[in-house]
Scaffold this active site. Structure first.
Site, PDB file in Angstrom:
ATOM      1  N   ASN A   1       0.096  -7.769  35.728  1.00 16.05           N
ATOM      2  CA  ASN A   1       0.272  -9.228  35.771  1.00 16.05           C
ATOM      3  C   ASN A   1      -0.490  -9.847  34.593  1.00 16.05           C
ATOM      4  OD1 ASN A   1      -0.290 -11.986  36.330  1.00 16.05           O
ATOM      5  ND2 ASN A   1       0.316 -11.669  38.452  1.00 16.05           N
TER       6      ASN A   1
ATOM      7  N   HIS B   1      -3.178 -14.275  33.358  1.00 14.03           N
ATOM      8  CA  HIS B   1      -4.458 -14.820  32.900  1.00 14.03           C
ATOM      9  C   HIS B   1      -4.674 -14.705  31.395  1.00 14.03           C
ATOM     10  CE1 HIS B   1      -5.180 -16.135  36.821  1.00 14.03           C
ATOM     11  NE2 HIS B   1      -5.116 -14.923  37.324  1.00 14.03           N
TER      12      HIS B   1
ATOM     13  N   HIS C   1       3.682 -15.074  37.095  1.00 19.37           N
ATOM     14  CA  HIS C   1       3.866 -16.101  38.130  1.00 19.37           C
ATOM     15  C   HIS C   1       4.085 -17.453  37.453  1.00 19.37           C
ATOM     16  CE1 HIS C   1       2.030 -18.006  42.050  1.00 19.37           C
ATOM     17  NE2 HIS C   1       3.195 -18.528  41.739  1.00 19.37           N
TER      18      HIS C   1
ATOM     19  N   ARG D   1       4.042 -20.902  38.050  1.00 16.12           N
ATOM     20  CA  ARG D   1       3.583 -21.811  39.109  1.00 16.12           C
ATOM     21  C   ARG D   1       4.193 -23.187  38.899  1.00 16.12           C
ATOM     22  NH1 ARG D   1      -1.146 -19.603  42.019  1.00 16.12           N
ATOM     23  NH2 ARG D   1      -1.084 -21.550  43.159  1.00 16.12           N
TER      24      ARG D   1
ATOM     25  N   ARG E   1       0.195 -23.782  35.292  1.00 17.13           N
ATOM     26  CA  ARG E   1      -1.199 -23.688  34.822  1.00 17.13           C
ATOM     27  C   ARG E   1      -1.423 -22.482  33.901  1.00 17.13           C
ATOM     28  NH1 ARG E   1      -4.169 -22.128  40.464  1.00 17.13           N
ATOM     29  NH2 ARG E   1      -3.028 -23.959  41.150  1.00 17.13           N
ATOM     30  N   HIS E   2      -0.583 -21.438  34.043  1.00 19.87           N
ATOM     31  CA  HIS E   2      -0.733 -20.318  33.084  1.00 19.87           C
ATOM     32  C   HIS E   2       0.611 -20.021  32.407  1.00 19.87           C
ATOM     33  CE1 HIS E   2       0.081 -18.279  36.887  1.00 19.87           C
ATOM     34  NE2 HIS E   2      -1.163 -18.358  37.302  1.00 19.87           N
TER      35      HIS E   2
ATOM     36  N   GLU F   1       7.080 -13.852  39.828  1.00 22.08           N
ATOM     37  CA  GLU F   1       6.534 -14.397  41.080  1.00 22.08           C
ATOM     38  C   GLU F   1       6.810 -15.891  41.090  1.00 22.08           C
ATOM     39  OE1 GLU F   1       2.715 -11.369  41.386  1.00 22.08           O
ATOM     40  OE2 GLU F   1       2.393 -13.506  41.108  1.00 22.08           O
TER      41      GLU F   1
ATOM     42  N   GLU G   1       5.949  -7.054  49.523  1.00 21.64           N
ATOM     43  CA  GLU G   1       4.692  -6.752  48.830  1.00 21.64           C
ATOM     44  C   GLU G   1       3.565  -7.157  49.761  1.00 21.64           C
ATOM     45  OE1 GLU G   1       4.292  -7.613  44.668  1.00 21.64           O
ATOM     46  OE2 GLU G   1       2.122  -7.909  44.866  1.00 21.64           O
TER      47      GLU G   1
ATOM     48  N   HIS H   1      -3.002  -7.779  44.885  1.00 24.03           N
ATOM     49  CA  HIS H   1      -3.931  -8.909  44.947  1.00 24.03           C
ATOM     50  C   HIS H   1      -5.351  -8.425  45.123  1.00 24.03           C
ATOM     51  CE1 HIS H   1      -5.560 -12.908  45.322  1.00 24.03           C
ATOM     52  NE2 HIS H   1      -4.401 -13.328  44.882  1.00 24.03           N
ATOM     53  N   GLY H   2      -6.154  -8.716  44.104  1.00 29.75           N
ATOM     54  CA  GLY H   2      -7.578  -8.414  44.164  1.00 29.75           C
ATOM     55  C   GLY H   2      -7.935  -6.970  43.868  1.00 29.75           C
TER      56      GLY H   2
ATOM     57  N   HIS I   1      -5.689  -9.949  37.587  1.00 28.55           N
ATOM     58  CA  HIS I   1      -6.963 -10.579  37.252  1.00 28.55           C
ATOM     59  C   HIS I   1      -8.018  -9.569  36.815  1.00 28.55           C
ATOM     60  CE1 HIS I   1     -10.836 -12.612  38.025  1.00 28.55           C
ATOM     61  NE2 HIS I   1     -10.194 -13.650  37.524  1.00 28.55           N
TER      62      HIS I   1
HETATM   63  N1  PXP Z   1       0.919  -9.789  43.670  1.00 26.98           N
HETATM   64  C1  PXP Z   1       1.174 -11.089  43.901  1.00 26.98           C
HETATM   65  C2  PXP Z   1       2.368 -11.437  44.700  1.00 26.98           C
HETATM   66  C3  PXP Z   1       0.340 -12.095  43.370  1.00 26.98           C
HETATM   67  O1  PXP Z   1       0.606 -13.393  43.619  1.00 26.98           O
HETATM   68  C4  PXP Z   1      -0.737 -11.724  42.561  1.00 26.98           C
HETATM   69  C5  PXP Z   1      -1.609 -12.786  41.934  1.00 26.98           C
HETATM   70  O2  PXP Z   1      -0.852 -13.544  41.067  1.00 26.98           O
HETATM   71  C6  PXP Z   1      -0.954 -10.360  42.331  1.00 26.98           C
HETATM   72  C7  PXP Z   1      -0.124  -9.418  42.911  1.00 26.98           C
HETATM   73  C8  PXP Z   1      -2.062  -9.874  41.453  1.00 26.98           C
HETATM   74  O3  PXP Z   1      -3.287 -10.231  41.971  1.00 26.98           O
HETATM   75  P1  PXP Z   1      -4.592 -10.060  41.067  1.00 26.98           P
HETATM   76  O4  PXP Z   1      -4.414 -10.979  39.889  1.00 26.98           O
HETATM   77  O5  PXP Z   1      -5.700 -10.435  41.970  1.00 26.98           O
HETATM   78  O6  PXP Z   1      -4.627  -8.621  40.643  1.00 26.98           O
END
Ligand code: PXP
Length: 243
Positions: A10, A13, A46, A48, A52-53, A73, A154, A193-194, A216
């Site tokens: 992703n 950022h 993503h 949004r 914002r990005h 996304e 997901e 995520h995370g 991230h």
């Molecule tokens: N998957 C989805 C659906 C997300 O919305 C995000 C964050 O944009 C991620 C994965 C990736 O998360 P992270 O940036 O925390 O790795």
């Protein structure tokens, strides 16, 4: 069954940093090309509502200039469905979105919004787009994703990644159970995520998960070791978990 595990990088950022100054640098498309050369299997971005990005122009540029499939996304809004149908990315992941949140804080409530989601999913699937629903590792949400016609779920790994102490095992067990449930319904299962170098192993070890989407941490780690090294290290850990 032990399936191939793909890594979607992703690059949101990179655009966050670009937008902090309002210019063109750093370019998320350049990051996506570097991710492709470093072992990523896909690019995730993503778009949004508040832009914002990632910006609208980035979507077309990512599809044109990058050899990897794009996973877009987006929120389940008519505006975003129009964007997706115009660009026809390889995949769309439908996520919940609130303007005031810093990131996607929880999974989509497919149970609640089932009737709104059904026609959007049908339009996207009908255009040949692989649609996934970003949900908490909650069996009812996975049932609802199947019911609205999504071929992919997901699983949101945020609660697992944030958990401490005995909560860690409990949250991991939820993800494991959710992946098993998706398998019984014939859904392809992704997760994200995370995720970090410290949290990825147990998730990557779940044999029916076929894709991790990570952003991230990789972009942050790139500040210290470079994007290529961060992606290669993540890939190594994923392979180790599957071995
Ligand atoms: N998957 C989805 C659906 C997300 O919305 C995000 C964050 O944009 C991620 C994965 C990736 O998360 P992270 O940036 O925390 O790795």
């Amino acid at each position: 069954m032990n399936r191939v595990l793909r890594l979607g990088v992703n690059i949101d950022h990179v655009a966050t940093i670009r937008n902090a100054r309002g210019g063109l640098h750093p370019d998320p498309v350049r990051a996506a090309k570097l991710a492709a050369d470093s072992g990523a299997d896909g690019i995730t971005a993503h778009l949004r509502e508040d832009r914002r990005h990632i910006a609208d122009e980035d979507i077309g540029r990512l599809i044109q200039a990058v050899s990897l499939p794009l996973n877009l996304e987006m929120a389940a809004t008519p505006e975003m469905v129009v964007v997706a149908l115009r660009h026809k990315p390889h995949a769309v992941c439908i996520v919940p979105e609130r303007r005031e949140e810093r990131t996607t804080e929880g999974g989509l409530d497919v149970v609640r919004y089932r009737e709104n989601l059904r026609p959007m999913v049908a339009a996207l699937v009908g255009a040949g787009i692989r649609v996934s629903m970003f949900v908490e590792p909650d069996l009812r949400q996975i049932d609802a994703a199947k019911d609205v016609g999504a071929p992919v779920v997901e699983l949101h790994t945020g609660a697992y990644c944030d958990a401490v102490g005995d909560q860690h095992e409990r949250q991991l067990a939820r993800v494991v159970a959710a992946a098993a449930h998706a398998e019984t319904l014939g859904l392809e299962c992704h997760a994200g995520h995370g995720l970090t170098f410290d949290t990825v192993l147990p998730i990557a070890a779940i044999p029916t998960i076929t894709e991790l989407n990570i952003g991230h941490f990789l972009i942050g780690e790139a500040i210290f070791i470079g994007l290529e090294a961060a992606i290669r290290q993540m890939r190594r850990l994923m392979a180790e978990a599957r071995a």
